[in-house]
Design an enzyme around this catalytic site. Sequence first.
Site, PDB file in Angstrom:
ATOM      1  CG  PHE A  79     -88.903 -59.087 -59.079  1.00  0.00           C
ATOM      2  CD1 PHE A  79     -87.862 -59.213 -59.971  1.00  0.00           C
ATOM      3  CD2 PHE A  79     -90.182 -58.873 -59.581  1.00  0.00           C
ATOM      4  CE1 PHE A  79     -88.075 -59.121 -61.339  1.00  0.00           C
ATOM      5  CE2 PHE A  79     -90.411 -58.784 -60.944  1.00  0.00           C
ATOM      6  CZ  PHE A  79     -89.351 -58.912 -61.832  1.00  0.00           C
ATOM      7  CD  GLN A  88     -98.547 -54.126 -60.723  1.00  0.00           C
ATOM      8  OE1 GLN A  88     -98.318 -55.112 -61.411  1.00  0.00           O
ATOM      9  NE2 GLN A  88     -98.267 -54.078 -59.442  1.00  0.00           N
ATOM     10  CG  HIS A 119     -94.554 -52.815 -65.080  1.00  0.00           C
ATOM     11  ND1 HIS A 119     -93.341 -52.223 -65.279  1.00  0.00           N
ATOM     12  CD2 HIS A 119     -94.299 -54.072 -64.642  1.00  0.00           C
ATOM     13  CE1 HIS A 119     -92.383 -53.091 -64.968  1.00  0.00           C
ATOM     14  NE2 HIS A 119     -92.940 -54.217 -64.580  1.00  0.00           N
ATOM     15  CG  LEU A 124     -93.286 -55.376 -68.786  1.00  0.00           C
ATOM     16  CD1 LEU A 124     -94.064 -54.292 -68.066  1.00  0.00           C
ATOM     17  CD2 LEU A 124     -93.708 -56.745 -68.298  1.00  0.00           C
ATOM     18  CD  GLU A 142     -90.420 -55.185 -60.028  1.00  0.00           C
ATOM     19  OE1 GLU A 142     -91.568 -55.135 -60.517  1.00  0.00           O
ATOM     20  OE2 GLU A 142     -90.220 -55.432 -58.841  1.00  0.00           O
ATOM     21  NE  ARG A 144     -94.055 -55.026 -61.024  1.00  0.00           N
ATOM     22  CZ  ARG A 144     -94.345 -56.140 -61.683  1.00  0.00           C
ATOM     23  NH1 ARG A 144     -95.603 -56.447 -61.947  1.00  0.00           N
ATOM     24  NH2 ARG A 144     -93.392 -56.950 -62.081  1.00  0.00           N
ATOM     25  CG  HIS A 197     -98.002 -55.047 -66.047  1.00  0.00           C
ATOM     26  ND1 HIS A 197     -97.619 -55.647 -67.221  1.00  0.00           N
ATOM     27  CD2 HIS A 197     -97.457 -55.787 -65.050  1.00  0.00           C
ATOM     28  CE1 HIS A 197     -96.868 -56.713 -66.942  1.00  0.00           C
ATOM     29  NE2 HIS A 197     -96.772 -56.827 -65.642  1.00  0.00           N
ATOM     30  NE  ARG A 230     -99.379 -58.787 -60.762  1.00  0.00           N
ATOM     31  CZ  ARG A 230     -98.201 -58.912 -61.391  1.00  0.00           C
ATOM     32  NH1 ARG A 230     -97.244 -59.654 -60.865  1.00  0.00           N
ATOM     33  NH2 ARG A 230     -97.992 -58.284 -62.530  1.00  0.00           N
TER      34      ARG A 230
END
Lengths: 275, 603
Positions: free
Chosen positions: B121, B234, B236, B250, B253, B309, B380, B415
């Site tokens: 990730f 954040q 996304h 969403l 990822e 991100r 997000h 994050r």
Amino acid sequence: MTTPPTPGLSGVPSRAPASAPASSDSRTATFRVWRGDATGGAFHDYPTETSTGMVVLDAIHQIQADQANDLAVRWNCKAGKCGSCSAEINGKPRLMCMTRLSDLSLDAPVTVEPMRAFPLVKDLVTDLSWNYRVKKQITKFTPRPPDAPDGTWRIQQADVDRVQEFRKCIECYLCQDVCHVIREHHEQDTFIGPRFFVYAAALEMHPLDIADRIPALKREHGIGFCNITKCCTSVCPENITITDNAIIPLKERVVDEFYDPLGKLVKLFSRAHRG
Amino acid sequence: MADFETVHHDVLVIGAGGAGLRAAIAAAADGVSVGLVCKSLLGKAHTVMAEGGVAAALGNVDDRDSWKVHFADTMRGGQYVNNWRMAELHAQEAPARVRELEAWGALFDRTPDGRILQRNFGGHRYPRLAHVGDRTGLEMIRTLQDHGIHQGIDVHMEWTVLTLLTDGDRVAGALAYDRERGRFRLFAARAVVLATGGVGRAFRITSNSWEYTGDGQSLAYHAGAVLQDMEFVQFHPTGMVWPPSVRGILVTEGVRGEGGVLTNNQGRRFMFDDIPENYRAQTAADPDEGWRYTQGDKNARRPPELLTRDHVARSITREVREGRGSPHGGVYLDIAWIKERLPHAAEHIKKKLPSMYHQFKQLADIDITAEPMEVGPTTHYIMGGIRVDGDTQMTNLAGLFAAGECAAGLHGANRLGGNSLSDLLVFGQRAGAHAAQFARAHDEAAPDPRQADEAARIALEPFSRPSGEGPFQIQQALQGTMQELVGIVRRDDEMTEALSQIATLADRVARVAVDGNREYNPGWHTALDLGNLLTVSEAITRSAIERRESRGGHFRDDYPDKDPSFAQFNITVRKGADGHMELHHETIRPIPDALQQVIAEAG
């Protein structure tokens, strides 16, 4: 239990859509939405603009924002993952967020009503507390002792895959809504319904679980009431093969444990032997 | 005081996503009485949406991983304004919290030798995310829910908290209303844990549901607790952009983790064009190396699509602004291309990304095994939130705890994906355990009766206004303001304009009127949420104006570079004596040498 009457009985006269389609991807459609509470109610027609890609939940939100602020509806993720926006659309149990308007005919009003197997709270919101009570009655996950000294288990991917289908369940309760044992026969006190057969199957087939839920499935949970009409399977938005993969195998286990004459003989002997 | 129905709990947990459930389980394990209040039905909270996985340095796939590397990755991703103590505890305790879930029935995907499988990730040096396909969040919340219902916790479903009640400088409970009947109830408690999640509904394009209206942050702020890092939101990088009705939903990822690439309308993999200096050494030199990384080659470095991100979201915004976007204002995310590399690619994609396949097929008529998706940034997550003690999760208000997204500190300025599921397990457990300890050590406080009366009176006002504006229109206006003026690229003049619009919106909220009665009335519920949305929107905007640099999720067009002087403090927000918002610079405690060493070793 209060269930709203069917559209034909009390639908209020339709207010005709005000305008013709503005373009190929935008037109006015009418939504015939159940409004009412435990004391009664009626269908109301709401014309609203629709556009490309819209789902029924979008239309309901638009109506709520512009015409009926107090229209009660549950929703959360709007992506088919939380199972909150269950309703009956044109008579079919579905998730509002995953029902695209392009899959419905907009020439006639689209009927949206609450799940009819559950007591009505208001408009599209029903009382689902029975489901939460039922789940608590099912013996919880009970793992075998860990396989490794560090307290972990070794599990093969194939064993994970086997129960994935059941663990996908988003608890929308559409299967409960459509099940005739619940919907028509009101056997809520003696029958847990397809959702909880799936839950029990996920536990019974969990690679680590060692509890035995088969006697309870027969005696308290009423698995015998299911006569495998597969209505639950046909409405599952997660495409879980509820009847074939969860209920029938559980029924087979019940048969093996309670009705297998050879097995009974073996049990009898082994008990006599021990005794 | 009006005669409110009163329920007593030792520990009251507000919010029943992963953090709230984990906190309630931890508190119940200590033997105190626990009440759990949630706005929706149990099991529907936003944790259910988490797709990619939960980050924990189990080292099952790459044994070079350890809590130290996870700690260093989290600090790097957060641009070093994190609460380092939280980052340390989080990295150390996440593996035990994940294994514990397995003991409660969670089933994660496996390695060939039967251990928990981990995937790559963004920003994580090694494969670290325990997962089950792309529905890890559902597996986690269901596990916590199904375990939690047997722990003697009293669950109050579809109750919304209006205000926290205090007794001097101590929390004493909360006043709430039930959505179904609109009745008020006073929850008296020795300790309260806030686990209410985020603020996504303050923006127009968001992956968040109606629930994420900044309740916990706002409740804490008005009760006298401190917020911090509110400028760090954040966005996304990959939300759906088409059709309009699904905009913001969403796209995990995990698509990029499995080899998906981002391209612009010229077919160019633009992520290779701008690789930040501090990640250059960790990033693949070419597409081939990137592909090998996604397929588990330990000698390969990650493709630039798996940069953090904040960076990916800004790169996408740049492509769109400079005219290289897709027809509907996004860019392309292509996983179908892997058929050039893998036999049976279509089956592989459906198995690894079943929810994504389903989602695009059903909502956009796109078969992701055959054609690219159109994606763009979506609001997000908020890294900022309620300021807490790193060990106990207690706020500056005695007895008030916070965990999960509504708390600040762990993630700093940005994050990493997968760190929120581990965050809510680690700090949910800590908050619940420490709240139970606090409850044992203290008698019940005496809630100030005027607070409950006042909150109930204000809550009913929208019914008594004969005419006024509808709540949904005001909410949409606020979302437009935040989206346009305090979004992914920020400027002083625009944010100043946002503040004046927020002030105007506050006047409109004061005149909002609702139809109908108190029974399950979404118009009324939305009207009551507006106050919280205004509070967090103002806090985000003021903090963002104050941070005159670009860092992590906060990007300033007028200050495009990072400024080391801004790495020395967190921006905090508290309610001043005059009722206005006050901002402070709270100096970050120096990081201990041992942890500094860990960061240095990670390179």
